[in-house]
Design a protein around this motif. Structure first.
Motif, short mmCIF file in Angstrom:
data_model
loop_
_atom_site.label_atom_id
_atom_site.label_comp_id
_atom_site.label_asym_id
_atom_site.label_seq_id
_atom_site.Cartn_x
_atom_site.Cartn_y
_atom_site.Cartn_z
N MET A 1 0.85 -1.20 0.00
CA MET A 1 0.00 0.00 0.00
C MET A 1 0.87 1.24 0.00
O MET A 1 1.89 1.29 0.67
N ASN A 2 0.46 2.21 -0.77
CA ASN A 2 1.18 3.47 -0.86
C ASN A 2 1.14 4.20 0.48
O ASN A 2 0.07 4.39 1.07
N ASN A 3 2.31 4.63 0.97
CA ASN A 3 2.36 5.34 2.25
C ASN A 3 2.23 6.86 2.10
O ASN A 3 2.12 7.56 3.08
N GLN A 4 2.28 7.34 0.86
CA GLN A 4 2.17 8.78 0.65
C GLN A 4 0.73 9.25 0.81
O GLN A 4 -0.21 8.54 0.48
N LYS A 5 0.58 10.47 1.29
CA LYS A 5 -0.74 11.05 1.46
C LYS A 5 -1.36 11.32 0.09
O LYS A 5 -0.71 11.86 -0.80
N ILE A 6 -2.62 10.95 -0.07
CA ILE A 6 -3.33 11.20 -1.32
C ILE A 6 -3.76 12.66 -1.34
O ILE A 6 -4.41 13.14 -0.41
N THR A 7 -3.41 13.35 -2.42
CA THR A 7 -3.76 14.77 -2.53
C THR A 7 -4.64 15.07 -3.74
O THR A 7 -5.11 16.21 -3.88
N ALA A 8 -4.87 14.08 -4.59
CA ALA A 8 -5.69 14.33 -5.79
C ALA A 8 -6.44 13.07 -6.22
O ALA A 8 -5.94 11.95 -6.06
N LEU A 9 -7.60 13.28 -6.79
CA LEU A 9 -8.36 12.22 -7.44
C LEU A 9 -8.46 12.56 -8.92
O LEU A 9 -8.85 13.68 -9.29
N PHE A 10 -8.10 11.61 -9.77
CA PHE A 10 -8.33 11.71 -11.21
C PHE A 10 -9.55 10.84 -11.49
O PHE A 10 -9.56 9.66 -11.15
N LEU A 11 -10.57 11.40 -12.12
CA LEU A 11 -11.84 10.71 -12.27
C LEU A 11 -12.33 10.69 -13.70
O LEU A 11 -12.24 11.70 -14.42
N ASP A 12 -12.87 9.55 -14.12
CA ASP A 12 -13.66 9.50 -15.34
C ASP A 12 -15.05 10.04 -14.99
O ASP A 12 -15.44 10.11 -13.82
N ILE A 13 -15.81 10.45 -16.02
CA ILE A 13 -17.18 10.92 -15.79
C ILE A 13 -18.17 9.78 -16.01
O ILE A 13 -18.84 9.32 -15.09
N GLY A 14 -18.27 9.31 -17.26
CA GLY A 14 -19.25 8.28 -17.58
C GLY A 14 -18.98 6.96 -16.88
O GLY A 14 -17.88 6.43 -16.98
N GLY A 15 -19.97 6.47 -16.17
CA GLY A 15 -19.82 5.22 -15.44
C GLY A 15 -19.30 5.40 -14.03
O GLY A 15 -19.29 4.44 -13.25
#
Length: 213
Positions: A1-15
């Motif tokens: 598991m990644n130990n770095q803090k999540i700072t962004a979400l990349f998201l698709d739209i459809g579905g």
């Protein structure tokens, strides 16, 4: 598991955030409603869709190539309105991402394949401009998944390290492509499983945290 803090979400739209804008189900509904030959329409769509989603032709030009090659007893505007009406929101997901953005101070980047007019309608109608920090949409940037340059562009524009990003998409192929850039990923299949996977990265909303106690 990644130990770095999540700072962004990349998201698709459809579905993910909304229903698909103009998928095979919507096209079949349109063919039935307007009494079109579905097979012929599908063949024309597949010849034209890449040019359409890259923003190289307008919606009207697309429809003249796919639907209005022959005279029809209905107008282009009638067909456009039917197309737009096929979009509905996945409101649990929209609320979840909005809450995570506010509470976790996340950057939200949309990475999607969508034609310009339909994309602009969906952004405005579902308030996605209030949710996302930027839109790396195929018709805006003239790149289209699975072309990996669209992911490179999203990383360059966001200026977020890949290890601090979670990419969420309902298409497994695109999830795997994002992983090649070092991004964390979630293959979205439903709201509950995605919520659980986000929580495993430490991304919970205040309401969800209270419910777990």
């Amino acid at each position: 598991m990644n130990n770095q803090k999540i700072t962004a979400l990349f998201l698709d739209i459809g579905g993910v955030l909304l229903t698909d804008g103009w998928n095979r189900v919507a096209r079949k509904k349109a063919a039935d409603y307007f009494k079109l030959d579905h097979g012929v329409m599908e063949d024309r769509h597949h010849i034209t869709v890449e040019t359409f989603e890259l923003g190289k032709i307008t919606l009207e030009e697309y429809l003249r190539r796919v639907v209005f090659v022959e005279h029809q007893d209905f107008g282009i505007q009638d067909f456009k309105e039917f197309m737009f009406a096929q979009s509905t929101g996945h409101f649990e997901m929209l609320s979840l991402i909005a809450a995570l953005k506010k509470e976790q101070h996340l950057k939200i980047v949309i990475v999607s394949n969508e034609s310009r007019e339909l994309n602009e309608f969906r952004i405005k109608n579902f308030g996605l401009n209030n949710l996302a920090d930027c839109f790396i949409s195929s018709s805006f940037v003239r790149l289209r998944k699975p072309d990996t340059d669209i992911f490179k562009l999203a990383l360059d524009i966001s200026q977020v390290p890949a290890k601090q990003i979670i990419y969420i998409d309902d298409q497994l192929m695109f999830v795997r492509l994002a992983e090649n850039f070092g991004m964390n990923t979630i293959h979205h299949t439903d709201y509950q499983s995605t919520t659980t996977k986000l929580a495993s990265f430490g991304l919970r909303t205040i309401n969800d945290s209270h419910e777990k106690r």
